[in-house]
Motif scaffolding. Structure first.
Motif, PDB file in Angstrom:
ATOM      1  N   UNK A 109       0.882  -1.263  -0.146  1.00  0.00           N
ATOM      2  CA  UNK A 109      -0.003   0.089   0.078  1.00  0.00           C
ATOM      3  C   UNK A 109       0.968   1.204   0.117  1.00  0.00           C
ATOM      4  N   UNK A 110       1.872   1.017   0.650  1.00  0.00           N
ATOM      5  CA  UNK A 110       2.944   2.509   1.021  1.00  0.00           C
ATOM      6  C   UNK A 110       3.826   2.446  -0.291  1.00  0.00           C
ATOM      7  N   UNK A 111       4.600   1.425  -0.603  1.00  0.00           N
ATOM      8  CA  UNK A 111       5.763   1.330  -1.376  1.00  0.00           C
ATOM      9  C   UNK A 111       5.181   1.638  -3.104  1.00  0.00           C
ATOM     10  N   UNK A 112       4.013   0.911  -3.215  1.00  0.00           N
ATOM     11  CA  UNK A 112       3.701   0.934  -4.567  1.00  0.00           C
ATOM     12  C   UNK A 112       2.378   1.838  -4.729  1.00  0.00           C
ATOM     13  N   UNK A 130       6.731   6.736 -15.510  1.00  0.00           N
ATOM     14  CA  UNK A 130       6.532   5.545 -14.782  1.00  0.00           C
ATOM     15  C   UNK A 130       7.605   4.842 -14.482  1.00  0.00           C
ATOM     16  N   UNK A 131       8.683   4.842 -15.257  1.00  0.00           N
ATOM     17  CA  UNK A 131       9.998   4.355 -14.969  1.00  0.00           C
ATOM     18  C   UNK A 131      10.872   5.037 -13.848  1.00  0.00           C
ATOM     19  N   UNK A 163       8.617  -5.424  -8.348  1.00  0.00           N
ATOM     20  CA  UNK A 163       7.117  -5.388  -7.846  1.00  0.00           C
ATOM     21  C   UNK A 163       6.450  -4.093  -8.426  1.00  0.00           C
ATOM     22  N   UNK A 164       7.275  -2.981  -8.528  1.00  0.00           N
ATOM     23  CA  UNK A 164       6.663  -1.627  -9.116  1.00  0.00           C
ATOM     24  C   UNK A 164       6.230  -1.752 -10.494  1.00  0.00           C
ATOM     25  N   UNK A 165       7.047  -2.528 -11.149  1.00  0.00           N
ATOM     26  CA  UNK A 165       6.701  -2.504 -12.772  1.00  0.00           C
ATOM     27  C   UNK A 165       5.355  -3.536 -12.720  1.00  0.00           C
ATOM     28  N   UNK A 166       5.417  -4.900 -11.724  1.00  0.00           N
ATOM     29  CA  UNK A 166       4.450  -5.389 -11.712  1.00  0.00           C
ATOM     30  C   UNK A 166       2.950  -4.669 -11.588  1.00  0.00           C
TER      31      UNK A 166
END
Length: 199
Positions: A109-112, A130-131, A163-166
């Motif tokens: 919830x926080x990091x992404x 986004x990158x 995880x961010x890209x996912x």
């Protein structure tokens, strides 16, 4: 128990701020990509990504033992407490909860959710932005998990980036939370079962 309490208190504090953030920006958890009932696709992608990440990061962390300064092999929170000789079945279940449920939900919830959504709101959504948002999210994740050794910062940065890209590709926090739960769950469940069999 400081390994359990300090990160938990910080994440709980940040989780308490989440409704204020959402209300201020007029967002809902669903707009961040969280669904109460995850889709089958999110579950499958999360499990697949979690297993792939764990298969890659374990050998890399094991290689750290051969570094000139001898990085200790990264172990889960359960393994750390097990090594101190204070883990029992009840404590182990509490740590499993923290590693497999609390950490993936609150951290993602926080990091992404919050970090990437906030950066998109500031900069707009483009391939370049986004990158950059994924890199920032991965860097923050790495700083929270690096455990003081450069090898770990690098590994956790790559995990955070993946995880961010996912998250960006699926728009689903559920898929990312499931991947994070798998990443944490594999060593944690193994350590817990080992401690039960040994005791």
């Amino acid at each position: 128990w400081y390994l359990l309490v300090a990160p938990s208190l910080i994440l709980i504090f940040l989780a308490l701020l989440l409704p204020i953030y959402l209300k201020r920006d007029g967002l809902s958890l669903e707009e961040l990509g969280f669904r109460v009932k995850p889709r089958a696709r999110d579950f499958a992608l999360g499990v697949a990504m979690g297993v792939c990440i764990k298969m890659v990061n374990l050998p890399v962390l094991k290689l750290g033992m051969w570094l000139p300064h001898g990085a200790p092999v990264n172990v889960s929170m359960i393994e750390q407490i097990e090594l101190m000789g204070v883990i029992g079945p009840a404590e182990g279940l509490g740590l499993l909860f923290v590693c497999i449920i609390r950490a993936p939900i609150l951290e993602e919830l926080l990091y992404r959710g919050v970090v990437i959504t906030s950066l998109r709101a500031c900069w707009g959504s483009s391939r370049r932005n986004d990158l950059i948002a994924a890199v920032v999210s991965g860097a923050i994740f790495s700083m929270a998990h690096g455990l003081g050794h450069s090898l770990y910062y690098g590994v956790y940065f790559l995990i955070g980036l993946a995880l961010a890209i996912l998250y960006q590709r699926t728009g689903s926090l559920n898929a990312v939370m499931i991947a994070h739960a798998v990443i944490n769950g594999i060593p944690s469940i193994r350590a817990y079962v080992s401690s039960l069999l040994a005791g």
